[in-house]
Each structure stands twice: as structure tokens, then as C-alpha cells.
Design an enzyme around this catalytic site. Structure first.
Site, PDB file in Angstrom:
ATOM      1  N   LYS A 191       0.976  -1.010   0.035  1.00 23.79           N
ATOM      2  CA  LYS A 191      -0.107  -0.343  -0.170  1.00 23.79           C
ATOM      3  C   LYS A 191       1.185   1.260  -0.153  1.00 23.79           C
ATOM      4  O   LYS A 191       1.567   1.713   0.653  1.00 23.79           O
ATOM      5  CB  LYS A 191      -0.971  -0.003   0.864  1.00 23.79           C
ATOM      6  CG  LYS A 191      -1.568   0.792   0.974  1.00 23.79           C
ATOM      7  CD  LYS A 191      -2.784   2.083   1.662  1.00 23.79           C
ATOM      8  CE  LYS A 191      -1.699   3.023   2.608  1.00 23.79           C
ATOM      9  NZ  LYS A 191      -2.081   4.461   2.338  1.00 23.79           N
ATOM     10  N   GLU A 265       9.422   0.176  11.013  1.00 27.86           N
ATOM     11  CA  GLU A 265      11.359   1.350  11.320  1.00 27.86           C
ATOM     12  C   GLU A 265      10.106   2.712  11.044  1.00 27.86           C
ATOM     13  O   GLU A 265       9.400   3.512  10.568  1.00 27.86           O
ATOM     14  CB  GLU A 265      11.583   1.751   9.315  1.00 27.86           C
ATOM     15  CG  GLU A 265      11.982   0.178   9.105  1.00 27.86           C
ATOM     16  CD  GLU A 265      13.367   0.108   9.868  1.00 27.86           C
ATOM     17  OE1 GLU A 265      13.676   1.327  11.063  1.00 27.86           O
ATOM     18  OE2 GLU A 265      13.927  -0.341   9.569  1.00 27.86           O
ATOM     19  N   CYS A 300      14.388  10.274   8.084  1.00 27.93           N
ATOM     20  CA  CYS A 300      13.573   9.639   9.565  1.00 27.93           C
ATOM     21  C   CYS A 300      15.414   9.852  10.072  1.00 27.93           C
ATOM     22  O   CYS A 300      15.083   9.877  11.646  1.00 27.93           O
ATOM     23  CB  CYS A 300      12.600   8.521   9.295  1.00 27.93           C
ATOM     24  SG  CYS A 300      13.141   7.373   8.543  1.00 27.93           S
ATOM     25  N   GLU A 402      10.343  14.611  16.728  1.00 27.44           N
ATOM     26  CA  GLU A 402      10.246  14.429  15.439  1.00 27.44           C
ATOM     27  C   GLU A 402       9.410  15.908  14.354  1.00 27.44           C
ATOM     28  O   GLU A 402       8.305  15.892  14.381  1.00 27.44           O
ATOM     29  CB  GLU A 402      10.044  13.517  14.978  1.00 27.44           C
ATOM     30  CG  GLU A 402      10.802  13.440  13.646  1.00 27.44           C
ATOM     31  CD  GLU A 402      10.423  11.746  12.614  1.00 27.44           C
ATOM     32  OE1 GLU A 402       9.067  11.505  13.070  1.00 27.44           O
ATOM     33  OE2 GLU A 402      11.364  11.105  12.206  1.00 27.44           O
TER      34      GLU A 402
HETATM   35  P1  ADP Z   1       3.229  10.619   7.794  1.00 34.22           P
HETATM   36  O1  ADP Z   1       2.692  11.480   8.729  1.00 34.22           O
HETATM   37  O2  ADP Z   1       4.199  10.648   8.301  1.00 34.22           O
HETATM   38  O3  ADP Z   1       2.689   9.975   6.852  1.00 34.22           O
HETATM   39  P2  ADP Z   1       1.947   7.823   8.538  1.00 34.22           P
HETATM   40  O4  ADP Z   1       2.237   6.995   9.234  1.00 34.22           O
HETATM   41  O5  ADP Z   1       0.617   8.431   8.901  1.00 34.22           O
HETATM   42  O6  ADP Z   1       2.940   8.997   8.498  1.00 34.22           O
HETATM   43  O7  ADP Z   1       1.826   7.560   7.099  1.00 34.22           O
HETATM   44  C1  ADP Z   1       2.463   5.950   6.687  1.00 34.22           C
HETATM   45  C2  ADP Z   1       2.328   5.289   6.042  1.00 34.22           C
HETATM   46  O8  ADP Z   1       1.245   4.255   7.281  1.00 34.22           O
HETATM   47  C3  ADP Z   1       1.119   5.702   4.517  1.00 34.22           C
HETATM   48  O9  ADP Z   1       0.945   4.576   3.270  1.00 34.22           O
HETATM   49  C4  ADP Z   1      -0.603   5.439   5.314  1.00 34.22           C
HETATM   50  O10 ADP Z   1      -1.647   5.479   3.975  1.00 34.22           O
HETATM   51  C5  ADP Z   1      -0.786   4.602   5.671  1.00 34.22           C
HETATM   52  N1  ADP Z   1      -0.966   4.679   7.525  1.00 34.22           N
HETATM   53  C6  ADP Z   1      -1.885   5.412   8.028  1.00 34.22           C
HETATM   54  N2  ADP Z   1      -2.525   5.109   9.216  1.00 34.22           N
HETATM   55  C7  ADP Z   1      -2.191   3.690   8.492  1.00 34.22           C
HETATM   56  C8  ADP Z   1      -3.414   2.694   9.401  1.00 34.22           C
HETATM   57  N3  ADP Z   1      -4.524   3.155  10.849  1.00 34.22           N
HETATM   58  N4  ADP Z   1      -3.614   1.150   9.366  1.00 34.22           N
HETATM   59  C9  ADP Z   1      -2.571   1.129   8.209  1.00 34.22           C
HETATM   60  N5  ADP Z   1      -1.549   2.175   7.522  1.00 34.22           N
HETATM   61  C10 ADP Z   1      -1.538   3.528   7.540  1.00 34.22           C
END
Ligand code: ADP
Length: 500
Positions: A191, A265, A300, A402
Site C-alpha cells: 500500500k 521503521e 527519519c 521529530e
Molecule cells: P506520515 O505522518 O509520515 O504520513 P503515517 O504513519 O501516517 O506517516 O503514514 C505512513 C503510511 O502508513 C502511509 O502509507 C499511510 O497511508 C499508512 N497508514 C496511516 N494510517 C494507517 C493505519 N491506521 N493502518 C495502516 N496504515 C496506515
């Protein structure tokens, strides 16, 4: 792969993004979302529409996981070397697309083409070539258990791997997940991040020319609607994730309910220590690279806490300021540009709020560097001028949290033990560097710095052959390296054959 169906590189990212619009890649086919819905992707430098990404939801996840599950059985039956050869071949084909992929990533993320996006595209290809050579290393052991028995361990694939990737280095971070997963005999469903779907989709499309259908599937969509159903899916046996600490915790909880392994990570607030005997110019260059100013600090491992010995502090700050001042901020697709944009409005606001917070800290001085682009066309773009804070209290939020933007705090120190304690006083532990010409100090610090990746007098990024990953809140498990392939994407089966 017959020559008639080889995808040719398309170095016009605008038309390429339109071609990729509205599609996932499932079972070797580019398909629309089950709901037919899409979401808009804009060029962060001008806010022009780049394309529409397919809006993935649970129904799409079901389809992709079913395709992966069915393909995995035959994929795992191939010899490990054969799988490796195909993955290495993907690397070679991707290398031919390096310029194209660089342009596409620059368009969707705003990362400068010359300094960042094209570099990412090359590193990506290299990761597949590296892992492609490791097929024969999926070895087990023989165990001297009993003379009448042959006791061995085998490395077997887990099955279907769900990979969730972020937007800052989307293709490269994906490569470090899927290359080892595939070589180990798993099928994958990726994804992509909502901000950066097209580069990842194009990589998947290119690789599907080489790999059997269904081994590598890709969905675009948002975290809760698409990422979460992927993690929850009963047929996904492993999740590998790069992103924020908050999402990492959610994924860990969901995985705990299913009792499946995860690799996480997560974030960082990496220290850089410059001792009084350091080569100053080298350290300044190291800070420019370490802070990833060319990527607007969106890394990161960014060396965002820089501790400089009081003897060098003022000169270090002057030199760092001059270097960053000389960098050109502008159109990410322009070869002249050193620094592109922040990825989104939301990220820009977050970064700016930390800069505001820092300005209000008593004793802190904000040094802003570089010029915003003057071109009217770029006036709405997500550009932020890089900032160095000096005199910031070590416990202030911009010094501890961060930021994921072009903001570095430079602290003055005089005592080695104190600086080491300050460097380790963080909830994160991803990377750390020390700059010194004293071997004793270097050795001592490498042992005592609390981080998964410690470097002396340099600031390299992830390397294929070296384990990479954090401790503390920076994550769980390692990526890159042979070790990561074995630990993350296989399970060990013990076999005893009683010959008595
Ligand atoms: P950032 O704040 O850097 O965007 P996120 O952790 O929100 O970091 O996003 C990193 C990835 O995790 C993206 O692909 C996002 O769509 C996905 N993501 C965000 N929320 C969820 C969730 N509840 N379950 C699975 N994947 C998620």
C-alpha cells in the site's frame, strides 16, 4: 518477457501520471478501485493536478490478497536462485527507467530531481540487484542432535506479506521490503502513501513484466480505509511498515490480535556530535547531508540535533549557514534546483508550527537560510526556508520531537560525558554520528551512542548490505542486509529424521 510487451521509459512525468491514474495493480493487471473512486494528487510546487489515484478500500485489499495468496504457492516452488534471478532482472529493468522514475517522484513529492529523486531511482534498482544475488543464502542449519538422527532447519516463506510505505523515499523504502520478501518466496501486497502513489505503482508495473502475475500487487489509498484492512486481513502473515510512531503503534496492536510478526521503521531525532578535534569542513558537509536539506529535511535519519564543541560552535554555524544559503530552492523538475518542496500543505503547516514554537523559546535564535523561489508559478508551492536554531534549550519541543522538515537545532557543549548523555536523552534511537580525529573517542562513542546505526566522520544513508533499523521508539526489527531477509520474511522449520 517478449520484446513486444516491454514497457518503454516515459520521461514526461505529466503524461505518465495520467496514464497511471485511477489504477491499482492486482494479479498482473492495472485495475480501477472496486468502488471506482479516486483521489487527486497535486504537484507540491505549483498545486497543479498531476493525476487521480485509485481509492483503495477493503474490497480492493481482498482482491489483492487473494491474488497474492494464489500466486505465492507456485512462486515458492521455484528454486530460490530462480526467484533471485527474476528479482535481479527487475533491478536491471528498473535501472533503464531511473530517469523516468526520478521525474515521476519529483512530480508527486516535490523532491528535487537532481539532488534527490533521480538518486532514489538508482538506489532502488541496486536494492533489487543486491537481493537478487542472495537466493542461495536462504540456508538452514544441520544440528548435531543425535548420531542416529538427521536434524536440520529450513527457511520457509511466510506467505503473503503486507507492506505499507511512506511518501518521503517511497520507491526505495518499498524496495527494501519487497526485494527480500520476494526472493524469500513470499508474495506481496504494497500500500503506497496517499501523497505518493504513482512512482510506486510504476515500479510495480515495470516489475510485473518480469515477475509471475500476482506475486507483486499494489494498492493506493488512505491509511484507515486501505492500510488497516491490509494489516487486518486474515491471509496476510507479516506486515512491514515504515511511517510514524503513532501509526506504527496501531499496526503493532492489530498485528498482536492476529499474532503475526511485524517490522516497524519509525521516527528519529538523530544526534550528530562534533568534537573539538574534528575536521570542521568535513563536519559541516556532513551536517548538510545528514540534515537532508536537499530533501527539505524529510528524513527519519535527519541529523536534527547537532552538538558542536564550544571551540568550533560559532565557526561551524557560520559555515553551515553559508552552505545552505548557497543552495537553490526552486522547481523540483529543474536540474538547477538543489532544494524542492515539502510534500503537502499539512506537512508544511506542521513544520512551520515547530519553527514558530522555536522562535518563542527564550534564548533561541532562528537563522533562516536561502531564498524562496521568485517565480510566480511557484508562489503557492510548499516551500519552507531551512532554519538552524542556536541557543535552544535541550528540552524544548523542537529540540526533542521529530519535525520532519528543514529544521536543525545546534547546541554548544564543552564536556564529552555531558554531550553523550544529552545525545542519548531521546525517546528515539535510529541513527547517530560523531565527528572526531581521536580514535579513542570514536570507539568509545560508537559503543555508547544509543542508536541502530552509528557512523564516525560520515553520514551515509541506508546501504543494501548493512542492517538498518532503530531502537527505542524508532522501531522494531532491521531492514536491508541478508539478516533482514532471513529474520523478516522466513520462518525456520526444524526437521528431525530418525534413521535408527
Ligand atoms: P506520515 O505522518 O509520515 O504520513 P503515517 O504513519 O501516517 O506517516 O503514514 C505512513 C503510511 O502508513 C502511509 O502509507 C499511510 O497511508 C499508512 N497508514 C496511516 N494510517 C494507517 C493505519 N491506521 N493502518 C495502516 N496504515 C496506515
Amino acid at each position: 518477457m517478449s520484446s513486444s510487451n516491454i514497457i518503454q521509459p516515459n520521461t514526461d512525468p505529466w503524461t505518465l501520471a495520467k496514464e497511471l491514474s485511477g489504477k491499482h495493480l492486482i494479479d498482473g493487471e492495472m485495475v480501477a478501485a472496486a468502488s471506482g473512486k479516486t483521489f487527486e494528487i497535486r504537484f507540491p510546487a505549483t498545486l497543479e493536478t498531476v493525476g487521480e489515484a485509485a481509492y483503495g478500500e477493503a474490497a480492493d485489499v481482498d482482491k489483492a490478497v487473494a491474488a497474492a495468496k494464489s500466486a505465492q504457492t507456485d512462486w515458492a516452488k521455484k528454486s530460490a536462485r530462480e526467484r533471485g534471478k527474476l528479482v535481479a532482472e527487475c533491478g536491471r529493468v528498473l535501472q533503464n527507467h531511473a530517469d523516468e522514475l526520478g521525474r515521476l517522484i519529483a512530480l508527486e513529492t516535490g523532491k528535487a530531481l537532481r539532488t534527490e529523486s533521480r538518486v532514489e531511482a538508482s538506489v532502488l534498482a541496486d536494492a533489487f540487484v543486491f537481493y537478487g544475488g542472495l537466493g542461495s543464502e536462504l540456508k538452514g542449519e544441520t544440528v548435531p542432535f543425535n548420531p542416529q538422527m538427521l536434524t536440520v532447519t529450513l527457511r520457509e516463506p511466510i506467505g503473503v506479506v503486507g507492506a505499507i510505505v511512506p511518501w518521503n523515499v517511497p520507491m526505495m523504502l518499498m524496495a527494501y521490503k519487497i526485494a527480500p520478501a520476494l526472493v524469500a518466496g513470499n508474495a506481496v501486497v504494497v500500500k503506497s502513501a496517499e501523497e505518493a502513489p504513482f512512482g510506486v505503482l510504476r515500479v510495480c508495473q515495470i516489475m510485473n513484466q518480469v515477475l509471475p502475475e500476482g506475486c507483486f500487487n499494489m494498492l493506493s489509498g488512505f491509511g484507515p480505509e486501505c492500510g488497516q484492512p491490509l494489516v487486518e486481513h486474515p491471509d496476510v502473515g507479516k506486515v512491514t511498515f515504515t511511517g510514524s510512531v503513532e501509526t506504527g503503534k496501531l499496526i503493532y496492536k492489530t498485528a498482536a490480535e492476529k499474532l503475526i510478526p511485524v517490522t516497524l521503521e519509525l521516527g528519529g531525532k538523530s544526534p550528530m556530535i562534533v568534537m573539538d578535534d574534528a575536521d570542521l569542513d568535513r563536519a559541516v558537509d556532513g551536517a548538510v547531508i545528514g540534515m537532508r536539506f536537499t530533501r527539505q529535511g524529510q528524513s527519519c535519519t535527519a541529523s536534527s540535533r547537532i552538538f558542536v564543541h564550544e571551540k568550533l560552535h560559532d565557526t561551524f554555524v557560520e559555515k553551515l549557514e553559508a552552505k545552505v544559503e548557497a543552495m537553490k530552492m526552486g522547481d523540483p523538475l529543474d536540474e538547477e534546483t538543489d532544494i524542492g518542496t515539502i510534500v503537502s500543505q499539512q506537512q508544511k503547516e506542521r513544520v512551520e508550527s515547530y519553527i514558530e514554537m522555536g522562535r518563542k523559546e527564550s534564548g533561541a535564535k532562528a537563522i533562516e537560510m536561502g531564498e524562496l523561489p521568485s517565480d510566480e508559478k511557484l508562489s503557492k508551492g510548499y516551500f519552507v526556508r531551512p532554519v538552524i536554531f542556536t541557543g535552544m534549550g535541550i528540552d524544548a519541543r523542537p529540540a526533542r520531537e521529530e519535525i520532519f522538515g528543514p529544521v536543525a537545532c545546534v547546541f554548544k557543549f564543552s564536556d564529552y560525558e555531558e554531550v553523550l548523555a544529552a545525545a542519548n536523552d531521546s525517546e528515539y534511537g535510529l541513527a547517530a554520528t560523531i565527528w572526531t580525529t581521536n580514535l579513542k573517542t570514536a570507539l568509545d562513542a560508537t559503543h555508547r551512542l544509543e542508536a541502530g546505526f552509528v557512523q564516525v566522520n560520515q553520514n551515509l544513508v541506508v546501504q543494501p548490505a548493512l542492517s538498518y533499523g532503530g531502537i527505542k521508539k524508532s522501531g522494531i526489527g532491521k531492514e536491508a542486509s541478508l539478516e533482514a531477509m532471513l529474520a523478516n520474511f522466513t520462518h525456520k522449520k526444524t526437521i528431525i529424521m530418525n534413521m535408527a
